[in-house]
Enzyme design. Structure first.
Site, PDB file in Angstrom:
ATOM      1  N   GLU A 148      42.908  47.176  48.834  1.00  0.00           N
ATOM      2  CA  GLU A 148      42.702  48.215  47.819  1.00  0.00           C
ATOM      3  C   GLU A 148      43.449  49.518  48.117  1.00  0.00           C
ATOM      4  O   GLU A 148      42.856  50.592  48.130  1.00  0.00           O
ATOM      5  CB  GLU A 148      41.204  48.474  47.645  1.00  0.00           C
ATOM      6  CG  GLU A 148      40.429  47.243  47.217  1.00  0.00           C
ATOM      7  CD  GLU A 148      38.923  47.479  47.112  1.00  0.00           C
ATOM      8  OE1 GLU A 148      38.480  48.633  47.306  1.00  0.00           O
ATOM      9  OE2 GLU A 148      38.190  46.512  46.832  1.00  0.00           O
ATOM     10  N   ASN A 191      45.145  42.471  49.440  1.00  0.00           N
ATOM     11  CA  ASN A 191      44.037  42.150  48.545  1.00  0.00           C
ATOM     12  C   ASN A 191      43.680  43.362  47.688  1.00  0.00           C
ATOM     13  O   ASN A 191      43.619  44.479  48.196  1.00  0.00           O
ATOM     14  CB  ASN A 191      42.824  41.727  49.387  1.00  0.00           C
ATOM     15  CG  ASN A 191      41.687  41.149  48.571  1.00  0.00           C
ATOM     16  OD1 ASN A 191      41.884  40.184  47.836  1.00  0.00           O
ATOM     17  ND2 ASN A 191      40.495  41.716  48.711  1.00  0.00           N
ATOM     18  N   HIS A 227      36.940  40.342  39.713  1.00  0.00           N
ATOM     19  CA  HIS A 227      35.581  40.716  39.309  1.00  0.00           C
ATOM     20  C   HIS A 227      35.611  40.978  37.799  1.00  0.00           C
ATOM     21  O   HIS A 227      36.194  41.964  37.347  1.00  0.00           O
ATOM     22  CB  HIS A 227      35.122  41.985  40.034  1.00  0.00           C
ATOM     23  CG  HIS A 227      35.027  41.836  41.517  1.00  0.00           C
ATOM     24  ND1 HIS A 227      34.140  40.982  42.133  1.00  0.00           N
ATOM     25  CD2 HIS A 227      35.710  42.453  42.518  1.00  0.00           C
ATOM     26  CE1 HIS A 227      34.271  41.077  43.443  1.00  0.00           C
ATOM     27  NE2 HIS A 227      35.217  41.958  43.706  1.00  0.00           N
ATOM     28  N   GLU A 256      37.500  37.075  45.388  1.00  0.00           N
ATOM     29  CA  GLU A 256      36.145  37.629  45.265  1.00  0.00           C
ATOM     30  C   GLU A 256      35.579  37.359  43.868  1.00  0.00           C
ATOM     31  O   GLU A 256      34.927  38.207  43.270  1.00  0.00           O
ATOM     32  CB  GLU A 256      36.154  39.141  45.545  1.00  0.00           C
ATOM     33  CG  GLU A 256      36.711  39.507  46.908  1.00  0.00           C
ATOM     34  CD  GLU A 256      36.658  41.006  47.190  1.00  0.00           C
ATOM     35  OE1 GLU A 256      35.891  41.724  46.510  1.00  0.00           O
ATOM     36  OE2 GLU A 256      37.389  41.466  48.091  1.00  0.00           O
ATOM     37  N   ASP A 258      33.685  36.786  40.636  1.00  0.00           N
ATOM     38  CA  ASP A 258      32.382  36.729  39.983  1.00  0.00           C
ATOM     39  C   ASP A 258      32.563  37.177  38.541  1.00  0.00           C
ATOM     40  O   ASP A 258      33.428  38.000  38.229  1.00  0.00           O
ATOM     41  CB  ASP A 258      31.296  37.521  40.713  1.00  0.00           C
ATOM     42  CG  ASP A 258      31.647  38.961  41.022  1.00  0.00           C
ATOM     43  OD1 ASP A 258      32.575  39.505  40.386  1.00  0.00           O
ATOM     44  OD2 ASP A 258      30.991  39.558  41.889  1.00  0.00           O
TER      45      ASP A 258
END
Length: 437
Positions: A148, A191, A227, A256, A258
């Protein structure tokens, strides 16, 4: 679980402990040459249903918080690896891959790091990368080296952080070069989130990766956190975006995942993501950010594949179908066998238990059930089944011994003797997985 098998030419580890590889997420992904993983919290591994679902369904793990800087090095040059080691050991004992997350990130950073001057900060960053990677050398498949580092919005600029502000744009390159020197065998990833579509932020990451590849800076993979929710849905150009990064000569990983929501809408979105990965040759795997909705960082949005009771949601079935698998049961939609447990005999130092396996609405040709004991209990004998054990000796996976074929609605049973060793707790019986006839 049973022995692990490396699929030829893929480097993917398939678990032999499940009743049918293609009836689990990890098994179905392995047949496609990919992994299917989840974020894991060490403090939930003692929960039988959590461990059973993890062990049965996934073939890769990412420590959720246990490898972040504040967890490993809260005091300068004093490292605490216990919780992270617990996750790595659990995974290794079951033939699972491990993703390392994350070495350099502006968040979950101990206060002492931000207070350092530039020279000390550079030394501390490189020391942290080196010490952590050397500790886990040979045990980590991919590392999120830098996490990030870019701003949201339309600027494409770098995010303010101690590393960016004091070391400048070169800190990312330096981190990757240090990481390669520390462990030449691990894949090194950048990432980030909100980079799933072609946009200003993903363009900035793309340009950095392109520059790194052209100049020989060691970078092997790019992670897309993915996400999603109704305000930030799965983008229409998701596959196109993954492909353009892959075309630079790096692997891409969904790290990650979801998706907030429920029912068929959530299921369709999960399917879209999985199919996009499968369509990109260099998309090597998918990690969902948690096992069960109840422990998700976005729990109110019910964003995962298993509900709070570990039942498989429609999204689970959609993912399994997209991977080319077929549901073998274990609760939720598509279940083909169920289990019940009874204690049958008790003595001062031991007791007998019986598990009954019942086929669903169609015949099955095999089944598998996990039985998790409470340490220091041990099983001294079993009957009517063929057991294998995990590395802790606490989880027994029972498969048929001549009693695998069951017609619709028919039952069989297996039994075991538990030496209590001071604990009379009942075993936790996992869900039943089956192979259809």
């Amino acid at each position: 679980m049973g022995a692990a098998t490396v699929l030829a030419g893929t480097g993917v580890v398939a678990l032999a402990g499940t009743a049918n590889a293609a009836s689990t997420l990890g098994g179905a992904a392995a047949e496609k040459g990919r992994y299917f993983g989840t974020a894991v919290a060490a403090n939930h591994l003692g929960e039988a249903a959590y461990a059973s679902t993890l062990n049965t369904e996934f073939n890769s793990v990412t420590p959720e918080n246990e490898m972040k800087w504040d967890a490993l090095e809260s005091t300068r040059n004093s490292f605490t690896f216990g919780s992270a080691d617990q996750i790595v050991s659990h995974a290794q004992g079951r033939g699972m891959k491990v993703r390392g997350h994350t070495l350099v990130w502006h968040s979950q950073l101990p206060g002492w790091v931000g207070s350092l001057g530039a020279t000390d900060l550079r030394s501390a960053m490189n020391n942290h990368i080196t010490k952590v990677m050397q500790h886990y050398q040979g045990k980590i498949h991919s590392w999120d080296v830098v996490n990030e580092a870019f701003q949201d919005g339309s600027s494409g600029a770098r995010r303010s952080s101690p590393f960016q502000d004091k070391l400048g744009n070169g800190f990312i390159e330096e981190a990757f070069r240090t990481a390669r020197a520390a462990d030449s065998g691990a894949k090194l990833c950048y990432n980030d989130y909100n980079t799933d579509a072609v946009n200003a932020k993903s363009n900035a990451v793309y340009n950095m990766v392109k520059d790194f590849k052209q100049r020989g800076v060691p970078i092997d993979c790019v992670g897309f956190q993915s996400h999603f929710n109704s305000a930030s849905p799965v983008p229409g150009d998701f596959q196109q975006n993954l492909q353009r990064f892959a075309d630079l000569g790096v692997d891409v990983q969904i790290t990650e995942l979801d998706i907030e929501g429920s029912g068929s809408t959530q299921a369709a979105d999960y399917s879209k993501v999985v199919r996009a990965c499968l369509a990109v040759t260099r998309c090597t795997g998918i990690t969902v950010w948690g096992v069960t909705d109840k422990y998700s960082w976005r729990s109110s949005g019910t964003p995962l594949l298993f509900d709070g009771n570990y039942n498989k949601k429609p999204a689970y079935d959609a993912v399994l179908s997209a991977l080319g698998g077929t549901s073998g049961g274990g609760g939720g939609t598509g279940a083909r066998c169920s289990v019940s447990y009874a204690k049958t005999d008790t003595w001062s130092d031991r007791y007998n238990g019986r598990v009954t396996v019942t086929a669903g609405s169609s015949a099955i040709s095999s089944w598998s059930v996990n039985v998790t004991l409470t340490s220091p209990q041990k099983v001294s004998s079993t009957w009517n089944g063929s057991p294998t054990w995990d590395s802790t000796g606490n989880v027994m996976t029972m498969k048929p011994n001549g009693n695998g074929n069951l017609s619709a609605g028919a039952s069989t049973s297996f039994g075991f003797t538990v030496m209590t060793n001071g604990s009379s707790a009942a075993p936790a019986i996992g869900s039943c997985t089956a192979t259809a006839s």
